[in-house]
Design a protein around this motif. Structure first.
Motif, PDB file in Angstrom:
ATOM      1  N   UNK A  29      44.163  46.935  44.744  1.00  2.52           N
ATOM      2  CA  UNK A  29      43.684  45.931  43.795  1.00  2.52           C
ATOM      3  C   UNK A  29      42.362  45.317  44.253  1.00  2.52           C
ATOM      4  N   UNK A  30      42.237  45.019  45.537  1.00  5.46           N
ATOM      5  CA  UNK A  30      40.981  44.472  46.061  1.00  5.46           C
ATOM      6  C   UNK A  30      39.866  45.500  45.886  1.00  5.46           C
ATOM      7  N   UNK A  31      40.160  46.755  46.150  1.00  5.58           N
ATOM      8  CA  UNK A  31      39.176  47.820  45.947  1.00  5.58           C
ATOM      9  C   UNK A  31      38.713  47.831  44.488  1.00  5.58           C
ATOM     10  N   UNK A  32      39.640  47.716  43.562  1.00  8.87           N
ATOM     11  CA  UNK A  32      39.280  47.689  42.143  1.00  8.87           C
ATOM     12  C   UNK A  32      38.355  46.512  41.830  1.00  8.87           C
ATOM     13  N   UNK A  33      38.692  45.341  42.361  1.00 12.05           N
ATOM     14  CA  UNK A  33      37.839  44.169  42.128  1.00 12.05           C
ATOM     15  C   UNK A  33      36.437  44.412  42.689  1.00 12.05           C
ATOM     16  N   UNK A  34      36.357  44.967  43.874  1.00  9.44           N
ATOM     17  CA  UNK A  34      35.049  45.194  44.502  1.00  9.44           C
ATOM     18  C   UNK A  34      34.226  46.257  43.782  1.00  9.44           C
ATOM     19  N   UNK A  35      34.891  47.124  43.041  1.00  5.67           N
ATOM     20  CA  UNK A  35      34.196  48.138  42.249  1.00  5.67           C
ATOM     21  C   UNK A  35      33.854  47.632  40.851  1.00  5.67           C
ATOM     22  N   UNK A  36      34.221  46.387  40.553  1.00 11.11           N
ATOM     23  CA  UNK A  36      33.953  45.819  39.238  1.00 11.11           C
ATOM     24  C   UNK A  36      34.940  46.259  38.179  1.00 11.11           C
ATOM     25  N   UNK A  37      36.098  46.785  38.600  1.00 10.22           N
ATOM     26  CA  UNK A  37      37.095  47.289  37.671  1.00 10.22           C
ATOM     27  C   UNK A  37      38.400  46.500  37.721  1.00 10.22           C
ATOM     28  N   UNK A  38      38.440  45.424  38.474  1.00  8.13           N
ATOM     29  CA  UNK A  38      39.670  44.659  38.638  1.00  8.13           C
ATOM     30  C   UNK A  38      39.977  43.743  37.474  1.00  8.13           C
ATOM     31  N   UNK A  39      39.007  42.949  37.090  1.00 11.39           N
ATOM     32  CA  UNK A  39      39.148  42.047  35.948  1.00 11.39           C
ATOM     33  C   UNK A  39      37.751  41.635  35.514  1.00 11.39           C
ATOM     34  N   UNK A  40      37.616  41.303  34.253  1.00 16.86           N
ATOM     35  CA  UNK A  40      36.314  40.876  33.736  1.00 16.86           C
ATOM     36  C   UNK A  40      35.861  39.584  34.420  1.00 16.86           C
ATOM     37  N   UNK A  41      36.801  38.699  34.705  1.00 12.73           N
ATOM     38  CA  UNK A  41      36.476  37.427  35.359  1.00 12.73           C
ATOM     39  C   UNK A  41      35.904  37.675  36.755  1.00 12.73           C
ATOM     40  N   UNK A  42      36.556  38.531  37.541  1.00 17.47           N
ATOM     41  CA  UNK A  42      36.058  38.838  38.887  1.00 17.47           C
ATOM     42  C   UNK A  42      34.695  39.513  38.823  1.00 17.47           C
ATOM     43  N   UNK A  43      34.523  40.397  37.871  1.00 19.79           N
ATOM     44  CA  UNK A  43      33.244  41.088  37.727  1.00 19.79           C
ATOM     45  C   UNK A  43      32.137  40.095  37.368  1.00 19.79           C
TER      46      UNK A  43
END
Length: 80
Positions: A29-43
């Motif tokens: 999940x952290x990897x997804x967030x760091x790739x900009x694919x985790x959530x729109x808010x995090x991106x």
């Protein structure tokens, strides 16, 4: 097979804002967030810094905790 869950908090370099999420696999999940694919808010806010993790034996307990944490007022969520 593991059936537990994790609650986690992500933030950015300035430590504002914060994102509270729940997952069965924190690393993925952290990897997804760091790739900009985790959530729109995090991106949108570049929330790539993992600052807190809590492990729970069941996903239901993790989700319950996530909801409680999301209800906290802002000062309680501050990670600075």
């Amino acid at each position: 097979m593991r059936k537990g869950g994790y609650v986690y908090i992500m933030t950015n370099q300035a430590r504002r804002p914060v994102y509270i999420g729940v997952t069965v696999n924190v690393a993925e999940r952290v990897y997804q967030h760091r790739q900009g694919k985790g959530s729109a808010y995090c991106k949108r806010y570049n929330l790539t810094r993992l600052v807190h993790i809590e492990e729970y034996p069941t996903m239901i307990e993790a989700i319950t905790r996530e909801k409680a944490m999301k209800a906290w007022k802002r000062p309680w969520k501050d990670t600075s």
